[in-house]
Design a protein around this motif. Structure first.
Motif, PDB file in Angstrom:
ATOM      1  N   ILE A  39       0.849  -1.181   0.000  1.00  0.00           N
ATOM      2  CA  ILE A  39       0.000   0.000   0.000  1.00  0.00           C
ATOM      3  C   ILE A  39       0.890   1.239   0.000  1.00  0.00           C
ATOM      4  O   ILE A  39       1.728   1.406   0.883  1.00  0.00           O
ATOM      5  CB  ILE A  39      -0.938  -0.011   1.220  1.00  0.00           C
ATOM      6  CG1 ILE A  39      -1.840  -1.242   1.128  1.00  0.00           C
ATOM      7  CG2 ILE A  39      -1.742   1.274   1.303  1.00  0.00           C
ATOM      8  CD1 ILE A  39      -2.691  -1.472   2.342  1.00  0.00           C
ATOM      9  N   CYS A  40       0.721   2.066  -1.020  1.00  0.00           N
ATOM     10  CA  CYS A  40       1.478   3.313  -1.145  1.00  0.00           C
ATOM     11  C   CYS A  40       0.496   4.469  -1.012  1.00  0.00           C
ATOM     12  O   CYS A  40      -0.160   4.831  -1.991  1.00  0.00           O
ATOM     13  CB  CYS A  40       2.180   3.391  -2.493  1.00  0.00           C
ATOM     14  SG  CYS A  40       3.292   2.018  -2.795  1.00  0.00           S
ATOM     15  N   PRO A  41       0.356   5.047   0.162  1.00  0.00           N
ATOM     16  CA  PRO A  41      -0.618   6.129   0.314  1.00  0.00           C
ATOM     17  C   PRO A  41      -0.180   7.377  -0.439  1.00  0.00           C
ATOM     18  O   PRO A  41       0.968   7.795  -0.355  1.00  0.00           O
ATOM     19  CB  PRO A  41      -0.655   6.374   1.819  1.00  0.00           C
ATOM     20  CG  PRO A  41       0.556   5.745   2.367  1.00  0.00           C
ATOM     21  CD  PRO A  41       1.037   4.726   1.392  1.00  0.00           C
ATOM     22  N   ILE A  42      -1.103   7.934  -1.214  1.00  0.00           N
ATOM     23  CA  ILE A  42      -0.856   9.152  -1.978  1.00  0.00           C
ATOM     24  C   ILE A  42      -1.968  10.124  -1.636  1.00  0.00           C
ATOM     25  O   ILE A  42      -3.140   9.791  -1.763  1.00  0.00           O
ATOM     26  CB  ILE A  42      -0.835   8.866  -3.489  1.00  0.00           C
ATOM     27  CG1 ILE A  42       0.294   7.890  -3.811  1.00  0.00           C
ATOM     28  CG2 ILE A  42      -0.701  10.159  -4.279  1.00  0.00           C
ATOM     29  CD1 ILE A  42       0.298   7.414  -5.237  1.00  0.00           C
ATOM     30  N   GLU A  43      -1.602  11.301  -1.187  1.00  0.00           N
ATOM     31  CA  GLU A  43      -2.591  12.320  -0.858  1.00  0.00           C
ATOM     32  C   GLU A  43      -2.514  13.409  -1.900  1.00  0.00           C
ATOM     33  O   GLU A  43      -1.443  13.957  -2.165  1.00  0.00           O
ATOM     34  CB  GLU A  43      -2.323  12.919   0.523  1.00  0.00           C
ATOM     35  CG  GLU A  43      -3.323  13.983   0.910  1.00  0.00           C
ATOM     36  CD  GLU A  43      -3.017  14.595   2.263  1.00  0.00           C
ATOM     37  OE1 GLU A  43      -3.636  15.604   2.600  1.00  0.00           O
ATOM     38  OE2 GLU A  43      -2.145  14.054   2.961  1.00  0.00           O
ATOM     39  N   CYS A  44      -3.638  13.698  -2.531  1.00  0.00           N
ATOM     40  CA  CYS A  44      -3.707  14.781  -3.507  1.00  0.00           C
ATOM     41  C   CYS A  44      -4.270  16.006  -2.806  1.00  0.00           C
ATOM     42  O   CYS A  44      -5.351  15.945  -2.229  1.00  0.00           O
ATOM     43  CB  CYS A  44      -4.595  14.383  -4.682  1.00  0.00           C
ATOM     44  SG  CYS A  44      -3.925  13.017  -5.627  1.00  0.00           S
TER      45      CYS A  44
END
Length: 76
Positions: A39-44
């Motif tokens: 899981i690679c969390p990416i916040e936009c």
């Protein structure tokens, strides 16, 4: 003379008993690929900058002046 247990039968048929060697274990290796989730969390994040610019609105004022005839330079 030396004699072994040879399972001799009554008719004197000399069939020797087989010798069992130690069991040999053979290994084969193979790879089975199985997906493992990472899981690679990416916040936009959206940044909205406010930029002020001038917009002119006219503001009118009204004045009411009452004047009598003495201030008038009119000749009749």
């Amino acid at each position: 003379m030396y004699q072994r247990n040879c399972n001799c039968q009554q008719n004197n048929d000399m069939t020797p008993e087989p010798i069992m060697a130690p069991k040999k274990v053979c290994y084969t290796q193979s790879c089975r690929y199985v997906e493992q989730p990472v899981i690679c969390p990416i916040e936009c994040c959206h940044v909205e900058n406010v930029v002020y610019y001038p917009k002119y609105y006219p503001q009118y004022s009204q004045s009411y002046i009452v004047q009598d005839n003495n201030g008038c330079n009119c000749q009749e």
